[in-house]
Design a protein around this motif. Structure first.
Motif, PDB file in Angstrom:
ATOM      1  N   SER A 181       5.649  -0.265   4.926  1.00  0.00           N
ATOM      2  CA  SER A 181       5.504  -0.619   3.506  1.00  0.00           C
ATOM      3  C   SER A 181       5.646   0.621   2.633  1.00  0.00           C
ATOM      4  CB  SER A 181       4.136  -1.261   3.240  1.00  0.00           C
ATOM      5  OG  SER A 181       3.953  -2.404   4.043  1.00  0.00           O
ATOM      6  N   ASN A 182       6.283   0.422   1.477  1.00  0.00           N
ATOM      7  CA  ASN A 182       6.400   1.487   0.479  1.00  0.00           C
ATOM      8  C   ASN A 182       5.582   1.109  -0.752  1.00  0.00           C
ATOM      9  OD1 ASN A 182       7.152   3.513  -1.299  1.00  0.00           O
ATOM     10  ND2 ASN A 182       9.135   2.576  -1.777  1.00  0.00           N
ATOM     11  N   PRO A 183       4.425   1.719  -0.953  1.00  0.00           N
ATOM     12  CA  PRO A 183       3.580   1.351  -2.094  1.00  0.00           C
ATOM     13  C   PRO A 183       3.949   2.060  -3.391  1.00  0.00           C
ATOM     14  CG  PRO A 183       2.453   2.973  -0.769  1.00  0.00           C
ATOM     15  CD  PRO A 183       3.779   2.724  -0.090  1.00  0.00           C
ATOM     16  N   ASN A 184       5.006   2.854  -3.371  1.00  0.00           N
ATOM     17  CA  ASN A 184       5.338   3.692  -4.516  1.00  0.00           C
ATOM     18  C   ASN A 184       6.169   2.980  -5.577  1.00  0.00           C
ATOM     19  OD1 ASN A 184       4.362   6.554  -3.766  1.00  0.00           O
ATOM     20  ND2 ASN A 184       5.389   5.864  -1.908  1.00  0.00           N
ATOM     21  N   SER A 185       6.222   3.594  -6.748  1.00  0.00           N
ATOM     22  CA  SER A 185       7.016   3.064  -7.862  1.00  0.00           C
ATOM     23  C   SER A 185       8.449   3.574  -7.815  1.00  0.00           C
ATOM     24  CB  SER A 185       6.368   3.462  -9.196  1.00  0.00           C
ATOM     25  OG  SER A 185       6.262   4.872  -9.309  1.00  0.00           O
TER      26      SER A 185
ATOM     27  N   PRO B 221       3.640   6.094   2.727  1.00  0.00           N
ATOM     28  CA  PRO B 221       4.076   4.794   3.261  1.00  0.00           C
ATOM     29  C   PRO B 221       3.155   4.378   4.400  1.00  0.00           C
ATOM     30  CG  PRO B 221       5.544   6.546   3.968  1.00  0.00           C
ATOM     31  CD  PRO B 221       4.625   7.154   2.966  1.00  0.00           C
ATOM     32  N   ASP B 222       3.055   3.082   4.600  1.00  0.00           N
ATOM     33  CA  ASP B 222       2.148   2.545   5.617  1.00  0.00           C
ATOM     34  C   ASP B 222       2.953   1.997   6.789  1.00  0.00           C
ATOM     35  OD1 ASP B 222      -0.581   1.594   6.489  1.00  0.00           O
ATOM     36  OD2 ASP B 222       0.490  -0.311   6.433  1.00  0.00           O
ATOM     37  N   VAL B 223       2.591   2.409   7.989  1.00  0.00           N
ATOM     38  CA  VAL B 223       3.196   1.888   9.221  1.00  0.00           C
ATOM     39  C   VAL B 223       2.085   1.225  10.024  1.00  0.00           C
ATOM     40  CG1 VAL B 223       4.477   2.434  11.322  1.00  0.00           C
ATOM     41  CG2 VAL B 223       4.888   3.756   9.233  1.00  0.00           C
ATOM     42  N   SER B 224       2.277  -0.055  10.337  1.00  0.00           N
ATOM     43  CA  SER B 224       1.204  -0.777  11.042  1.00  0.00           C
ATOM     44  C   SER B 224       1.772  -1.700  12.112  1.00  0.00           C
ATOM     45  CB  SER B 224       0.372  -1.595  10.048  1.00  0.00           C
ATOM     46  OG  SER B 224       1.173  -2.553   9.384  1.00  0.00           O
ATOM     47  N   LEU B 225       0.979  -1.852  13.156  1.00  0.00           N
ATOM     48  CA  LEU B 225       1.302  -2.774  14.243  1.00  0.00           C
ATOM     49  C   LEU B 225       0.868  -4.178  13.827  1.00  0.00           C
ATOM     50  CD1 LEU B 225       2.200  -3.246  17.194  1.00  0.00           C
ATOM     51  CD2 LEU B 225      -0.144  -2.697  17.875  1.00  0.00           C
TER      52      LEU B 225
ATOM     53  N   ILE C  22      -7.942   3.920 -10.634  1.00  0.00           N
ATOM     54  CA  ILE C  22      -6.496   4.123 -10.510  1.00  0.00           C
ATOM     55  C   ILE C  22      -6.112   4.879  -9.238  1.00  0.00           C
ATOM     56  CG2 ILE C  22      -6.178   4.128 -13.011  1.00  0.00           C
ATOM     57  CD1 ILE C  22      -5.846   7.155 -12.833  1.00  0.00           C
ATOM     58  N   LYS C  23      -7.082   5.096  -8.337  1.00  0.00           N
ATOM     59  CA  LYS C  23      -6.805   5.911  -7.166  1.00  0.00           C
ATOM     60  C   LYS C  23      -5.739   5.292  -6.273  1.00  0.00           C
ATOM     61  CE  LYS C  23      -9.088   8.683  -3.651  1.00  0.00           C
ATOM     62  NZ  LYS C  23     -10.351   9.121  -3.067  1.00  0.00           N
ATOM     63  N   ASP C  24      -5.683   3.983  -6.182  1.00  0.00           N
ATOM     64  CA  ASP C  24      -4.727   3.324  -5.291  1.00  0.00           C
ATOM     65  C   ASP C  24      -3.502   2.783  -6.027  1.00  0.00           C
ATOM     66  OD1 ASP C  24      -6.335   3.765  -3.032  1.00  0.00           O
ATOM     67  OD2 ASP C  24      -7.563   2.009  -3.512  1.00  0.00           O
ATOM     68  N   THR C  25      -3.317   3.167  -7.278  1.00  0.00           N
ATOM     69  CA  THR C  25      -2.155   2.714  -8.035  1.00  0.00           C
ATOM     70  C   THR C  25      -0.980   3.666  -7.815  1.00  0.00           C
ATOM     71  OG1 THR C  25      -2.847   3.933 -10.007  1.00  0.00           O
ATOM     72  CG2 THR C  25      -3.594   1.658  -9.805  1.00  0.00           C
ATOM     73  N   SER C  26       0.232   3.161  -8.008  1.00  0.00           N
ATOM     74  CA  SER C  26       1.436   3.977  -7.788  1.00  0.00           C
ATOM     75  C   SER C  26       1.933   4.634  -9.060  1.00  0.00           C
ATOM     76  CB  SER C  26       2.551   3.100  -7.206  1.00  0.00           C
ATOM     77  OG  SER C  26       2.866   2.033  -8.096  1.00  0.00           O
TER      78      SER C  26
ATOM     79  N   LEU D  13      13.476   1.757   1.868  1.00  0.00           N
ATOM     80  CA  LEU D  13      12.516   0.814   1.309  1.00  0.00           C
ATOM     81  C   LEU D  13      12.542   0.955  -0.206  1.00  0.00           C
ATOM     82  CD1 LEU D  13       9.479   1.399   3.705  1.00  0.00           C
ATOM     83  CD2 LEU D  13      11.058  -0.534   3.738  1.00  0.00           C
ATOM     84  N   ASN D  14      12.843  -0.115  -0.899  1.00  0.00           N
ATOM     85  CA  ASN D  14      12.848  -0.090  -2.350  1.00  0.00           C
ATOM     86  C   ASN D  14      11.419  -0.062  -2.892  1.00  0.00           C
ATOM     87  OD1 ASN D  14      15.710  -0.199  -2.617  1.00  0.00           O
ATOM     88  ND2 ASN D  14      15.646  -2.376  -2.137  1.00  0.00           N
ATOM     89  N   THR D  15      11.295  -0.004  -4.181  1.00  0.00           N
ATOM     90  CA  THR D  15       9.984   0.051  -4.827  1.00  0.00           C
ATOM     91  C   THR D  15       9.105  -1.111  -4.378  1.00  0.00           C
ATOM     92  OG1 THR D  15      10.931   1.119  -6.770  1.00  0.00           O
ATOM     93  CG2 THR D  15       8.789   0.053  -7.043  1.00  0.00           C
ATOM     94  N   GLY D  16       7.952  -0.795  -3.773  1.00  0.00           N
ATOM     95  CA  GLY D  16       7.009  -1.827  -3.343  1.00  0.00           C
ATOM     96  C   GLY D  16       7.474  -2.699  -2.196  1.00  0.00           C
ATOM     97  N   GLU D  17       8.553  -2.332  -1.522  1.00  0.00           N
ATOM     98  CA  GLU D  17       9.117  -3.192  -0.463  1.00  0.00           C
ATOM     99  C   GLU D  17       8.389  -3.007   0.869  1.00  0.00           C
ATOM    100  OE1 GLU D  17      13.482  -4.409   1.416  1.00  0.00           O
ATOM    101  OE2 GLU D  17      13.251  -2.521   0.317  1.00  0.00           O
ATOM    102  N   ARG D  18       8.359  -4.086   1.620  1.00  0.00           N
ATOM    103  CA  ARG D  18       7.767  -4.092   2.965  1.00  0.00           C
ATOM    104  C   ARG D  18       8.779  -4.708   3.932  1.00  0.00           C
ATOM    105  NH1 ARG D  18       2.380  -5.284   5.500  1.00  0.00           N
ATOM    106  NH2 ARG D  18       2.708  -6.743   7.204  1.00  0.00           N
TER     107      ARG D  18
END
Length: 285
Positions: A187-191, A161-165, A121-125, A220-225
């Motif tokens: 990306s917003n990986p949160n709930s 949140p993740d910021v990527s090129l 569950i380490k990478d779950t929101s 960024l809404n829940t889980g939005e990229r």
């Protein structure tokens, strides 16, 4: 005559005491078991390392007498694993006669304990949890009484949140100027939703800075990229001929995007400090 007058008030007092005693005995004979429930659980504090829940337990006493010495135990369970136990001693809590009382206990969970106890569950929101427990007290005639408690809900596990090129596209190339479009994904990986209030970045190629800029605030809404296309114009006089030749050559070039952003989650319990980010990618224009 005086003796009779004296006896009458004494008899009246004795009868009153007897009737009062009978009334108290009747009330005690009708002793009822108190009622208890977890009326609410709220997220009080949240960080990347731990979360504190405030569990409010409401206890009702239907009896006409005060009940002292109320003990409370709560367990935070994830699946079939008991992660945290909180105990409130019974020395300072009592229930008013024919009344109720709210008892609020903080339950703090460290995410390292969660990851160590529950795998996968380490990478779950978020994760489902259950709070179970018991209220313990003594009730006249009923003796020791234990009231079960239970509450189920979902616990947020905050993620950065993740910021990527993503890519760099050539829009125009000449001997004096190079116009590019830089795609940056956020990306917003949160709930829960995230407000990106500030995001300042620097783009480099082969260790040489190409540009420094910022983006407008966004949500960024829940889980939005979201992918942002940022225009970039490089002139020969500013970047130098060697940089332009490097970018327009056939060999892949390592681009680095780094910076800092300030976020405001749609969850008041989490107030993160500004976060840094870095993303690298090898691209050929």
């Amino acid at each position: 005559m005086m003796k009779n007058q004296t006896r009458f008030p004494l008899l009246l007092i004795l009868m009153t005491l007897l009737l009062t005693g009978c009334s108290n005995l009747q009330n005690m004979a009708k002793a009822q078991k108190p009622q208890a429930q977890i009326s609410s659980v709220t997220v009080s504090q949240l960080s990347l390392t731990e979360v504190t829940l405030l569990a409010k337990v409401t206890v009702k006493n239907p009896n006409p007498i005060k009940l002292p010495g109320v003990g409370l135990t709560l367990d935070l369970n994830i699946g079939d694993k008991k992660i945290v136990t909180v105990v409130q001693p019974d020395s300072s809590i009592s229930l008013p006669a024919k009344g109720s009382r709210d008892i609020t206990l903080p339950v703090t969970l460290k995410f390292t304990d969660l990851y160590r106890t529950v795998s996968g569950i380490k990478d779950t929101s978020s994760v489902a949890y259950e709070i179970t427990g018991r209220i313990n007290m003594k009730v006249p005639l009923l003796g020791d009484v234990s009231l079960p408690l239970s509450h189920k809900d979902t616990l947020p596990i905050p993620q950065l949140p993740d910021v990527s090129l993503q890519k760099i596209s050539v829009q125009e190339a000449s001997f004096t100027r190079l116009r590019l479009t830089v795609d940056i994904a956020i990306s917003n990986p949160n709930s829960f939703a995230l407000n990106i209030n500030t995001l300042n970045y620097q783009l480099s190629a082969a260790g040489k800075t190409l540009t420094s800029s910022s983006i407008k605030p966004l949500k960024l809404n829940t889980g939005e990229r979201k992918t942002l296309s940022v225009p970039l114009s490089l002139s020969l006089s500013e970047a130098g001929s060697s940089v332009l030749r490097l970018l327009t050559g056939k060999a892949a070039v390592t681009y680095t995007l780094n910076g800092e952003m300030g976020i405001a989650p749609d969850l008041k319990a989490w107030n993160p400090k500004p976060l840094t980010f870095k993303s690298e990618k090898s691209l050929s224009l």
